[in-house]
Design an enzyme around this catalytic site. Structure first.
Site, PDB file in Angstrom:
ATOM      1  CG  LEU A 132       2.579  34.236  50.711  1.00  0.00           C
ATOM      2  CD1 LEU A 132       3.526  35.408  50.469  1.00  0.00           C
ATOM      3  CD2 LEU A 132       1.131  34.721  50.745  1.00  0.00           C
ATOM      4  NE  ARG A 136       6.909  25.061  47.217  1.00  0.00           N
ATOM      5  CZ  ARG A 136       8.052  24.677  47.779  1.00  0.00           C
ATOM      6  NH1 ARG A 136       9.145  25.352  47.562  1.00  0.00           N
ATOM      7  NH2 ARG A 136       8.088  23.627  48.568  1.00  0.00           N
ATOM      8  N   GLY A 137       4.710  31.951  46.395  1.00  0.00           N
ATOM      9  CA  GLY A 137       4.441  33.174  45.636  1.00  0.00           C
ATOM     10  C   GLY A 137       3.190  33.076  44.782  1.00  0.00           C
ATOM     11  CE1 TYR A 194      15.828  24.549  51.815  1.00  0.00           C
ATOM     12  CE2 TYR A 194      15.830  26.252  53.486  1.00  0.00           C
ATOM     13  CZ  TYR A 194      15.217  25.181  52.873  1.00  0.00           C
ATOM     14  OH  TYR A 194      13.984  24.774  53.312  1.00  0.00           O
ATOM     15  CB  SER A 243       2.264  36.448  46.662  1.00  0.00           C
ATOM     16  OG  SER A 243       2.575  36.637  45.285  1.00  0.00           O
TER      17      SER A 243
HETATM   18  N1  LIG Z   1      10.335  21.820  55.353  1.00  0.00           N
HETATM   19  C1  LIG Z   1      10.224  21.934  54.053  1.00  0.00           C
HETATM   20  O1  LIG Z   1      10.069  20.938  53.341  1.00  0.00           O
HETATM   21  C2  LIG Z   1      10.265  23.281  53.411  1.00  0.00           C
HETATM   22  C3  LIG Z   1      10.023  23.416  52.034  1.00  0.00           C
HETATM   23  C4  LIG Z   1      10.052  24.673  51.473  1.00  0.00           C
HETATM   24  C5  LIG Z   1      10.324  25.792  52.255  1.00  0.00           C
HETATM   25  N2  LIG Z   1      10.579  25.636  53.578  1.00  0.00           N
HETATM   26  C6  LIG Z   1      10.898  26.799  54.441  1.00  0.00           C
HETATM   27  O2  LIG Z   1       9.802  27.683  54.454  1.00  0.00           O
HETATM   28  C7  LIG Z   1      10.203  28.987  54.042  1.00  0.00           C
HETATM   29  C8  LIG Z   1       9.084  29.663  53.310  1.00  0.00           C
HETATM   30  O3  LIG Z   1       8.766  28.908  52.129  1.00  0.00           O
HETATM   31  P1  LIG Z   1       8.498  29.608  50.758  1.00  0.00           P
HETATM   32  O4  LIG Z   1       9.603  30.589  50.515  1.00  0.00           O
HETATM   33  O5  LIG Z   1       8.210  28.618  49.733  1.00  0.00           O
HETATM   34  O6  LIG Z   1       7.184  30.386  51.138  1.00  0.00           O
HETATM   35  P2  LIG Z   1       6.197  31.404  50.580  1.00  0.00           P
HETATM   36  O7  LIG Z   1       6.155  32.481  51.607  1.00  0.00           O
HETATM   37  O8  LIG Z   1       4.965  30.673  50.219  1.00  0.00           O
HETATM   38  O9  LIG Z   1       6.776  31.962  49.207  1.00  0.00           O
HETATM   39  C9  LIG Z   1       7.772  32.919  49.202  1.00  0.00           C
HETATM   40  C10 LIG Z   1       7.777  33.618  47.861  1.00  0.00           C
HETATM   41  O10 LIG Z   1       6.555  34.352  47.716  1.00  0.00           O
HETATM   42  C11 LIG Z   1       6.802  35.582  47.054  1.00  0.00           C
HETATM   43  N3  LIG Z   1       6.126  36.681  47.780  1.00  0.00           N
HETATM   44  C12 LIG Z   1       5.311  37.607  47.229  1.00  0.00           C
HETATM   45  N4  LIG Z   1       4.852  38.442  48.159  1.00  0.00           N
HETATM   46  C13 LIG Z   1       5.398  38.097  49.324  1.00  0.00           C
HETATM   47  C14 LIG Z   1       5.318  38.615  50.639  1.00  0.00           C
HETATM   48  N5  LIG Z   1       4.577  39.659  50.942  1.00  0.00           N
HETATM   49  N6  LIG Z   1       6.014  37.997  51.611  1.00  0.00           N
HETATM   50  C15 LIG Z   1       6.776  36.921  51.336  1.00  0.00           C
HETATM   51  N7  LIG Z   1       6.907  36.382  50.098  1.00  0.00           N
HETATM   52  C16 LIG Z   1       6.222  36.970  49.090  1.00  0.00           C
HETATM   53  C17 LIG Z   1       8.300  35.789  47.040  1.00  0.00           C
HETATM   54  O11 LIG Z   1       8.719  35.644  45.711  1.00  0.00           O
HETATM   55  P3  LIG Z   1       9.285  36.905  44.933  1.00  0.00           P
HETATM   56  O12 LIG Z   1      10.311  37.537  45.824  1.00  0.00           O
HETATM   57  O13 LIG Z   1       9.845  36.305  43.711  1.00  0.00           O
HETATM   58  O14 LIG Z   1       8.089  37.777  44.697  1.00  0.00           O
HETATM   59  C18 LIG Z   1       8.885  34.651  47.832  1.00  0.00           C
HETATM   60  O15 LIG Z   1      10.043  34.119  47.233  1.00  0.00           O
HETATM   61  C19 LIG Z   1      11.460  28.750  53.197  1.00  0.00           C
HETATM   62  O16 LIG Z   1      12.269  29.895  53.134  1.00  0.00           O
HETATM   63  C20 LIG Z   1      12.094  27.610  53.929  1.00  0.00           C
HETATM   64  O17 LIG Z   1      12.826  28.121  55.045  1.00  0.00           O
HETATM   65  C21 LIG Z   1      10.541  24.412  54.158  1.00  0.00           C
END
Ligand SMILES: NC(=O)c1ccc[n+]([C@@H]2O[C@H](COP(=O)([O-])OP(=O)(O)OC[C@H]3O[C@@H](n4cnc5c(N)ncnc54)[C@H](OP(=O)(O)O)[C@@H]3O)[C@@H](O)[C@H]2O)c1
Length: 347
Positions: A218, A220-221, A65, A224
């Site tokens: 979420l 990836r948002g 990352y 959300s």
């Molecule tokens: N193992 C794997 O293959 C894999 C793949 C992907 C991710 N991951 C891990 O999982 C974690 C979470 O994944 P993700 O970031 O894609 O997940 P997510 O929680 O589905 O999406 C996060 C995005 O949602 C938006 N958002 C809007 N409201 C929110 C709120 N209340 N709380 C949190 N986010 C909000 C944010 O974008 P804005 O800030 O632009 O609004 C944020 O960047 C990653 O950080 C990583 O550590 C693992």
């Protein structure tokens, strides 16, 4: 971070039969370094501090990352956190992705000598003497999972790693890995619009005593409630390539979000809170230890996400959510085609 070092008293979740005890929500730090456009460094650090202050223990990252950037960020956040929070914090690190100078991804390396090399660099970047959960991000098709997991098991023996995790693997790979060494958790995408794991993977996790750390709760948002049709995405933002964020797919998916918004409003909570709380509710419903990783990059988003922990759903609420977003309703795959091919969980 506040100087209040009182340890929050929330009931912890144990990840699987052998994994660590963690706060019921984890913080995924990926978006603070990569894949979702520019992130504000000071706000990222403040968000990690606020998460620790709220009781969150599990910080998820990957060595790829931002090519080390995310681990160095976590290092700084932990160094500048109060000692008690630093000691409670658990690191979950993915490795294995091969990168180019330009930022491209060229494959995965799960050979034992590569595992030892990735681990040495991660420990250095994190400034810790161990990693709490270590896992390969995607299975290396040229290396049997037994060899990759075996190398992590040796690192457990040596005290450099506490627990072994898996990422985006299917039931058969889970069984093969669990035959080599105890597995704490499988990290995999799971949300109202990504429910593929319910058929075979969740029951296998339950049977093998493996926990789930759910990402993309979420989507990836996308679900959300804050994502809009006209949102400008920076070059390199994953969402600019993700099938679910394109054209008609995006319209159809945002229609699902509007249906969910009605359910959320009736309950007096936000869309994001409803989506996170739904994933949280699936642990007890499915009989697995399940911890959502929220990808908050800002303190306001984190506060919203934490609010999901106060929500309880009645059977009627769950039925209304199911009606708003039926299983399989999402338009588009969860990854572009080339990346789908790397998902052992989809084969
Ligand atoms: N193992 C794997 O293959 C894999 C793949 C992907 C991710 N991951 C891990 O999982 C974690 C979470 O994944 P993700 O970031 O894609 O997940 P997510 O929680 O589905 O999406 C996060 C995005 O949602 C938006 N958002 C809007 N409201 C929110 C709120 N209340 N709380 C949190 N986010 C909000 C944010 O974008 P804005 O800030 O632009 O609004 C944020 O960047 C990653 O950080 C990583 O550590 C693992």
């Amino acid at each position: 971070m506040t100087t209040n070092e009182k340890i929050p008293t929330t009931t912890m979740t144990t990840l699987g039969s052998t994994g660590p005890s963690v706060f019921p929500l984890g913080l995924g730090c990926m978006g603070m370094s990569a894949l979702y456009g520019e992130a504000d460094r000071a706000e990222s650090l403040a968000t990690i501090h606020a998460a620790l202050d709220a009781g969150i223990t599990l910080l998820d990252t990957g060595d790829f990352y931002g090519m080390g950037h995310n681990e160095l960020l976590i290092n700084e956040a932990l160094r500048t956190a109060p000692a008690a929070a630093r000691e409670r914090a658990l690191t979950s690190v993915k490795f294995g992705a091969l990168r180019t100078v330009e930022g491209g991804f060229t494959g995965y390396d799960g050979r034992p000598e590569a595992v030892r090399n990735f681990l040495a660099y991660s420990l250095q970047r994190l400034g810790r003497d161990h990693i709490d959960i270590y896992r390969i991000a995607r299975v290396d098709p040229d290396v049997p999972i037994e060899e990759t997991v075996g190398a992590i098991a040796e690192a457990v023996q040596a005290g450099h790693v506490r627990h072994i995790g898996l990422s985006e693997v299917g039931a058969e790979t889970m069984r093969r890995a669990a035959a080599v060494a105890p597995i704490s958790d499988l990290q995999i995408e799971y949300s109202l619009i990504s429910r593929g794991i319910e058929e075979e993977i969740l029951p296998t996790a339950r049977e093998l005593g493996i926990g789930i750390t759910a990402y993309g709760v979420l989507s990836r948002g996308l679900i959300s409630g804050h994502f809009t049709r006209d949102r400008a995405l920076a070059p390199g933002d994953f969402r600019g390539m993700s099938p679910r964020f394109q054209g008609d797919n995006l319209d159809r998916n945002l229609d699902l979000v509007e249906a969910l918004r009605k359910v959320a409003e009736d309950k007096g909570v936000s869309v994001a809170q409803t989506a996170i709380a739904w994933v949280l509710a699936q642990g007890p419903r499915q009989g697995v230890d399940l911890v959502p990783l929220v990808g908050a990059r800002r303190r306001d988003r984190l506060a919203e996400a934490l609010g999901a922990m106060d929500i309880t759903f009645s059977a009627a609420d769950l039925a209304a959510i199911e009606e708003a977003v039926p299983a399989g309703a999402a338009a588009g795959e969860r990854y572009p085609e080339a990346q789908m091919a790397h998902l052992d969980s989809e084969h």
